[in-house]
Design an enzyme around this catalytic site. Structure first.
Site, PDB file in Angstrom:
ATOM      1  N   ASP A  72     -43.219  49.872 -60.947  1.00 39.37           N
ATOM      2  CA  ASP A  72     -43.634  49.482 -62.299  1.00 39.37           C
ATOM      3  C   ASP A  72     -43.112  50.488 -63.323  1.00 39.37           C
ATOM      4  O   ASP A  72     -42.670  50.119 -64.411  1.00 39.37           O
ATOM      5  CB  ASP A  72     -45.155  49.398 -62.380  1.00 39.37           C
ATOM      6  CG  ASP A  72     -45.744  48.502 -61.306  1.00 39.37           C
ATOM      7  OD1 ASP A  72     -45.086  47.513 -60.946  1.00 39.37           O
ATOM      8  OD2 ASP A  72     -46.849  48.800 -60.819  1.00 39.37           O
ATOM      9  N   GLY A  75     -31.914  55.932 -55.585  1.00 37.01           N
ATOM     10  CA  GLY A  75     -31.505  55.404 -56.882  1.00 37.01           C
ATOM     11  C   GLY A  75     -31.532  53.896 -56.942  1.00 37.01           C
ATOM     12  O   GLY A  75     -32.413  53.249 -56.378  1.00 37.01           O
TER      13      GLY A  75
END
Length: 317
Positions: free
Chosen positions: A257, A229
């Site tokens: 990205d 995470g």
């Protein structure tokens, strides 16, 4: 315009079969570039994105420009350079989970980006300017171009988002640390990976490293922690947003990205920081399950279904 970004996009060639590239005789080709990945990710999620760059006035450059424009990204600020070529790179899969990348980008059209290529009024219309640490590593003129774009953004109240996106092969470590730290100081939101944070500031917990980024000047820090995470910190919120398990990592390139696109889309939608970061985690997870940089970037309805289904599965366990 919701988000404007700038940087180099290249043609990516990948052997059809795994193993060292010396044995390859067939290649697939795709369009790949960190900044254009973010722009495409945002466009697929329903936002207006624009990409500033230079491409060679060659067949690869024309293909890249057409592809990115076809994905819904505004490419009106892209210059086709008749005096330089479009950059290329090759990515070989040596074994499951083991990839090797080789770039052929020295002297490329994008490395000739200069401050005069950036239209101040174009950036002034955006909500966010997204830049990475790749672009300033390409050349001195690219470095100056990034600084110019940031100056324009700050002059017009546009939020600056910086992803260090460290590429150690492009420049010496001492120069990378100096420039990346300088850009952290100029950014509103910083999106480093944990390894990039340790490269810049040494070992530490996510909380400690995030505080260091804040001390350097960034108002919001979102620290990517891989599959587990991300940790976020600003004046209003801090905490962890859990990652999403995936059955198989097909191709890890482009996950960061996708994360950036997901976070920015969440902020543009008015989500609170935790939910925006969770959306970034979800997009990153979806990207790694598909080959190529942009193939896994989802549209909005598929992203919502992915998050809903995974959250429901967690509740049922």
């Amino acid at each position: 315009m919701d988000v404007v970004t700038l940087g180099e996009t290249m043609m990516l060639f990948t052997p059809d079969n795994p193993g060292p590239m010396r044995y390859a005789d067939r290649f697939s080709n795709r369009v790949a570039g960190a900044e254009s990945n973010v722009a495409i990710g945002l466009a697929r999620l329903g936002f207006q994105s624009g990409w500033i760059s230079r491409l060679g006035d060659d067949e690869f450059g024309k293909k890249i420009n057409a592809f990115i424009r076809g994905e819904g990204v505004d490419t009106s600020q892209v210059i086709l350079d008749e005096t330089a070529d479009t950059g290329l790179f090759f990515k070989e899969k040596l074994a499951p989970g083991e990839w090797r990348v080789k770039y052929y980008r020295q002297g490329s059209a994008a490395s000739r980006l200069k401050p005069g290529d950036v239209d101040e009024s174009y950036i002034a219309e955006a909500n966010y300017l997204h830049v990475t640490g790749i672009t300033p590593a390409l050349s001195d003129s690219c470095y100056e171009t990034v600084l110019t774009a940031i100056d324009y953004a700050r002059a017009h109240g546009v939020n600056v988002v910086f992803d260090p996106n460290l590429r150690r092969k492009l420049w010496p470590d001492h120069k990378a640390r100096k420039v990346l730290t300088e850009l952290v100081q100029k950014a509103d939101i910083v999106l480093p990976g944990i390894e990039e944070a340790e490269f810049l500031f040494g070992n530490g917990t996510p909380e400690e490293l995030a505080r260091t980024f804040r001390e350097k000047g960034a108002s919001t820090v979102i620290l990517k922690l891989g599959g587990t995470g991300a940790y976020y910190l600003n004046n209003a919120a801090e905490g962890y947003a859990e990652g999403f398990e995936v059955p198989e990592v097909v191709d890890p390139v482009g996950a960061g990205d996708g994360f950036s696109a997901g976070v920015l889309s969440g902020l543009l939608d008015g989500l609170d920081m935790k939910d925006a970061v969770q959306r970034g985690n979800a997009v990153g997870a979806m990207v790694v399950m598909a080959p190529g940089d942009v193939e896994g970037l989802p549209e909005k309805d598929r992203l919502v279904d992915f998050i809903t289904n995974r959250n429901q599965s967690d509740v049922e366990r």
